[in-house]
Scaffold this motif. Structure first.
Motif, PDB file in Angstrom:
ATOM      1  N   LEU A   1     -14.323  55.410  25.484  1.00 21.88           N
ATOM      2  CA  LEU A   1     -13.833  56.798  25.527  1.00 21.88           C
ATOM      3  C   LEU A   1     -12.307  56.836  25.467  1.00 21.88           C
ATOM      4  O   LEU A   1     -11.708  57.639  24.751  1.00 21.88           O
TER       5      LEU A   1
ATOM      6  N   ILE B   1      -7.580  59.345  18.320  1.00 20.78           N
ATOM      7  CA  ILE B   1      -7.310  60.733  17.903  1.00 20.78           C
ATOM      8  C   ILE B   1      -5.807  60.998  17.936  1.00 20.78           C
ATOM      9  O   ILE B   1      -5.230  61.592  17.023  1.00 20.78           O
ATOM     10  N   GLN B   2      -5.154  60.508  19.014  1.00 21.86           N
ATOM     11  CA  GLN B   2      -3.710  60.725  19.111  1.00 21.86           C
ATOM     12  C   GLN B   2      -2.967  60.000  17.999  1.00 21.86           C
ATOM     13  O   GLN B   2      -1.979  60.505  17.466  1.00 21.86           O
TER      14      GLN B   2
ATOM     15  N   LYS C   1       0.453  53.237  24.443  1.00 17.55           N
ATOM     16  CA  LYS C   1      -0.932  53.409  24.884  1.00 17.55           C
ATOM     17  C   LYS C   1      -1.844  52.402  24.209  1.00 17.55           C
ATOM     18  O   LYS C   1      -2.719  51.813  24.846  1.00 17.55           O
TER      19      LYS C   1
ATOM     20  N   ALA D   1       5.132  56.524  22.185  1.00 19.42           N
ATOM     21  CA  ALA D   1       4.091  56.869  23.150  1.00 19.42           C
ATOM     22  C   ALA D   1       2.737  56.299  22.748  1.00 19.42           C
ATOM     23  O   ALA D   1       2.075  55.619  23.534  1.00 19.42           O
TER      24      ALA D   1
ATOM     25  N   ARG E   1      -0.708  62.102  15.657  1.00 22.95           N
ATOM     26  CA  ARG E   1       0.722  62.004  15.937  1.00 22.95           C
ATOM     27  C   ARG E   1       1.363  60.772  15.301  1.00 22.95           C
ATOM     28  O   ARG E   1       2.577  60.608  15.379  1.00 22.95           O
TER      29      ARG E   1
ATOM     30  N   ALA F   1      -9.874  58.389  22.535  1.00 24.28           N
ATOM     31  CA  ALA F   1      -8.805  59.367  22.776  1.00 24.28           C
ATOM     32  C   ALA F   1      -7.499  58.882  22.153  1.00 24.28           C
ATOM     33  O   ALA F   1      -6.749  59.671  21.545  1.00 24.28           O
TER      34      ALA F   1
END
Lengths: 649, 198
Positions: free
Chosen positions: B149, B156-157, B170, B166, B161, B153
């Motif tokens: 999960l 998708i970022q 991650k 950032a 983006r 996420a």
């Protein structure tokens, strides 16, 4: 899903109905008060969504004070119940619940959050930082702790409190012997707040190792910061063990697994081991920061630098290592054999050595010092002899063979109160008085402070010294009543009188906060105690950015060196300052976790799954958040500094 | 946010390098967590009560496939980080996606295994051995699920983006997490399955 309202009800006790009514009235009062004074927006913007380490620290301390009174009332009820033979105040079940929640609340929801609160307020300032490493996670930590505490507290009126002792030994804590939901609350409330504590541990390790002001080497860090660093390392290695133990307890109780059962291969001693592998280091998690607080206060009010700084650090490191290899001393008498008992006996007694080093260092710090007897200093001075009594009786208990005599008696109860109350409670009160002017900009009244001090110190000894004798007379702990022939009556009555005295002492302390808020003069210097470390180099109350200019540290006790050796501390220009923005998500996460815990306690699976998905949604929302904070422009910083009468300009 | 271009993108800012260090500290806590679970398993490993033992229950085939999937996915997340360092967003997303799909495959096999065990009468309630087995494997499986999960996420970022300080930070932290799960699995493979089959 079978919904059974009966499970929620707690029957019979007038005390419980009283508690229900008072909780309801207090909640209504708070809601009405906030609405009438139009404070909802203020509460949300300034407090519930804050990521400022000072405010989070204040909220921790407020919650801890509340829990001190909850746990204190538990204590009073216990002392009243045993004050005379054959008392009929509490029944056995209620007494079991009261001593269980007293222990849990005082250790996990009072001592630890109080220390974490002080840590939050002080540590970033002491290392010359603008904030902790992860401000938003810091808020997550607080709200998980807070809602974990709330979950445990509602157990008293909804469904029933845990009743198997704070150590929750199996098989007593199993579904078979504790069929109420009390121990479900235990596993889930502790789990939720424990996750918060673990996050704090990670956060502060990174803060202390990575956020120090330029020039502040490890061996130039103030002693409190050192103690916090070591404590957080213990947290990071000890709390996962609790996480596992609580999870296994939850599986046993909710899903019928066989970890700690008496049949099907389960092993009840496994719980005792897991619990104390966490539980013993936990004792040092609350004691080591207390040592740090005393080191700061004794040095400040002796007007001398701390004697034996290096040996202070070394002794804390040794204590932290030893804390992990003594856990089996909690069950010498449960048949673990001579070799095991010998090993744990020796390792336990060894802790007295580094602790003794610290005691002597404090005494040498006092030697030839110009001592001022302020309230925080009085607590620190009283700590030394009282804690020593606790330490000496601890060595007595550490001898495995002798422990067969003392085990499970009031002697043990007296011992750990003699260690934990001076070691943790006096320390947080001393630290509270010491750092109060830094946070709020005025001192607490000294006269009232000293009144409270004498009440607390004398009453403490009246309350707990008789328990040593009672233990030697053979009174076991957790005994809810006894007959007159035992002869336990008179000493128990004295102990009850001491408990009342302690209550008066704490009431004076609270009155002092109220009185001082109204009448004490504001402190404009930022340094009311003529102190030594960096937190006093900024204004009181502290501006949101802590330091307008990041200090340049060139020695130990850098602020003292600035004041008296004319060593410059603030050499750079004021520039724009980056700040994190407030966020409501940590609060929401706490609320969702609270509901997850509550539904699991009552095995309400569908709502629990919904709440679990809610947790994931909030986490995802935090991950997608693109807020990188904001800058306070330099001219605004300069304006604020001028208004506060800044010495940094 | 000041970005230091002399460092890899994921370390580029002060906050980023703090986050990576903080995650290593957190992994220290995770090691303590799994060490405790392994200890519990070892203590209870021979307490079968009336239930089946490991050698009656385990089959090497599916476990080998699980091992292959997880070890390979650890390799592909490494490739994703490598692509990230070269700013190849497409390649990065492809490798990231392969990693997550393999994680999903692993989970599928693990769930099938669990269902098989339960059908053979080996449930969480049967014996202390099985309780500790299910909780140890289940904790690792829950970590993989959470990782799936979390990784989704991040993907998708990355898509929305792009690769910036950032998202790079991650992704790198996620790769550390994923490698860690792999290391834990190696211990589970050796000390639970291989030892249990002996």
């Amino acid at each position: 899903m079978n919904f059974d309202l009966e499970k929620f009800k707690v029957h019979g006790e007038p005390l419980i109905y009283g508690a229900m009514i008072s909780i309801a009235l207090a909640s209504i009062g708070i809601v009405v008060g906030l609405t009438v004074f139009r404070k909802w927006g203020w509460l949300w913007r300034e407090w519930l969504t804050t990521v400022d380490h000072k405010r989070i620290g204040v909220m921790y301390i407020l919650a801890a004070l509340l829990m001190l009174f909850r746990g204190g009332i538990d204590a009073l009820m216990m002392r009243l119940q045993t004050a005379a033979p054959d008392m009929k105040f509490l029944d056995a079940q209620h007494y079991n619940e009261v001593f269980t929640t007293h222990g849990l609340i005082m250790i996990l929801f009072m001592a630890m959050p109080f220390i974490i609160g002080l840590m939050n307020v002080v540590v970033p300032l002491q290392i010359g930082a603008r904030d902790v490493a992860f401000p938003r996670l810091n808020a997550v930590s607080f709200w998980l702790f807070f809602f974990g505490a709330m979950l445990l507290n509602i157990s008293f009126v909804i469904g029933g409190s845990p009743d198997a002792g704070w150590s929750a030994y199996f098989p007593l804590a199993s579904l078979e012997f504790s069929p109420t939901v009390g121990n479900n609350y235990y596993s889930l409330a502790l789990q939720i707040s424990g996750i918060g504590t673990l996050i704090t541990g990670v956060n502060f390790i990174v803060t202390i190792l990575k956020m120090r002001a330029p020039g502040m080497k490890l061996m130039r860090m103030p002693m409190f910061t050192w103690s916090v660093l070591i404590t957080n390392v213990i947290i990071v290695f000890a709390f996962p063990v609790l996480t596992v133990a609580l999870a296994l307890m939850m599986f046993d109780r909710l899903f019928g697994s066989q970890f700690f059962t008496m049949a099907n291969g389960g092993m009840d001693m496994l719980w005792a081991n897991l619990f104390w592998v966490w539980g013993h280091p936990e004792v040092y998690i609350v004691i080591l920061p207390a040592f740090g607080i005393y080191s700061e206060i004794i040095a400040t009010f002796s007007k001398k630098n701390l004697y034996g700084y290096t040996s202070m650090v070394a002794s804390m490191l040794i204590i932290s290592l030893l804390s992990f290899v003594v856990w089996a001393h909690h069950f010498y008498t449960m048949g673990q054999g001579v070799m095991v008992n010998s090993f744990f006996s020796i390792s336990t007694m060894a802790i007295a050595v580094p602790t003794g080093v610290k005691i002597f260092n404090w005494l040498f710090t006092l030697r030839k010092g110009r001592i001022s007897f302020t309230t925080p200093m009085l607590y620190s001075l009283a700590f030394i002899p009282i804690f020593t009594i606790g330490g000496v009786t601890g060595v007595m208990l550490a001898m495995a063979s002798a422990d067969y005599q003392y085990h499970n008696t009031m002697f043990l109860v007296a011992h750990f109160h003699y260690v934990l109350i001076p070691g943790a409670v006096f320390a947080v009160i001393a630290g509270f008085h010491y750092w109060f002017p830094k946070v709020f900009g005025f001192r607490l009244n000294e006269r009232l402070g000293k009144h409270a001090f004498w009440w607390i110190i004398i009453s403490f000894n009246v309350a707990f010294f008789p328990l040593f004798i009672l233990g030697l007379m053979g009174m076991t702990r957790r005994m809810y009543t006894y007959s007159a022939e035992t002869g336990f009556g008179p000493l128990n009555m004295i102990s009850f009188a001491g408990a009342l005295g302690l209550a008066i002492g704490f009431a004076i302390l609270v009155y002092n906060i109220y009185w001082s808020t109204r009448y004490m003069p504001r402190d404009k210097t930022g340094d009311p105690w003529d102190a030594r470390t960096l937190e006093w180099a900024t204004h009181s109350p502290i501006p949101e950015y802590n330091f307008a200019v990041v200090p340049n540290v060139k020695s130990l006790d850098a602020f003292w060196a600035m004041k008296y050796d004319k060593q410059p501390l603030f050499e750079d220009q004021i520039t724009k300052i980056h700040m994190p923005s407030n966020t409501g998500k940590p609060f929401v996460l706490g609320v969702v976790f609270f509901f997850l815990g509550f539904f699991l306690v009552f095995s309400m699976w569908i709502p629990a799954i919904v709440a679990g998905i809610g947790v994931l949604i909030v986490l995802a929302a935090m991950s997608f958040d693109r807020d990188h904070g904001f800058y306070i422009p330099a001219d605004k910083v300069i304006k604020t500094e001028k208004k506060l009468g800044g010495g940094t300009l | 946010m000041k970005v230091d271009t002399s460092k890899p993108l994921e370390y580029g800012t002060h906050e980023n390098s703090n986050r990576i260090f903080g995650f290593w500290v957190f992994l220290g806590a995770e090691i303590a967590l799994f060490a405790t679970l392994f200890t519990v398993f070892f203590v209870l490993a021979n307490r079968f009560a009336d239930g089946p033992s490991g050698s009656e229950l385990f089959e090497i085939g599916p476990v080998l496939i699980e091992t292959f999937l997880l070890l390979t996915s650890s390799f592909t997340i490494g490739l994703a980080v490598h692509a990230m360092r070269h700013q190849y967003k497409r390649a990065m997303l492809v490798f990231f996606g392969i990693t997550l799909l393999m994680g999903l495959g692993f989970l599928g096999i693990e769930i099938t295994e669990f269902v098989t065990y339960v059908h053979e009468g080996a449930t969480l309630q049967t014996s202390a051995f099985l309780s500790s087995l299910f909780v140890l494997l289940g904790t690792h499986g829950a970590h993989v699920t959470f990782g799936f999960l979390w990784g989704a996420a991040i993907m998708i970022q990355l898509m929305r983006r792009g690769i910036n300080p950032a998202t790079a930070n991650k992704s790198f932290i996620f790769s550390l997490y994923w490698h860690f799960l792999d290391v834990v699995w190696i211990f589970i493979f050796s000390f639970v399955y291989l030892k249990g089959l002996m």
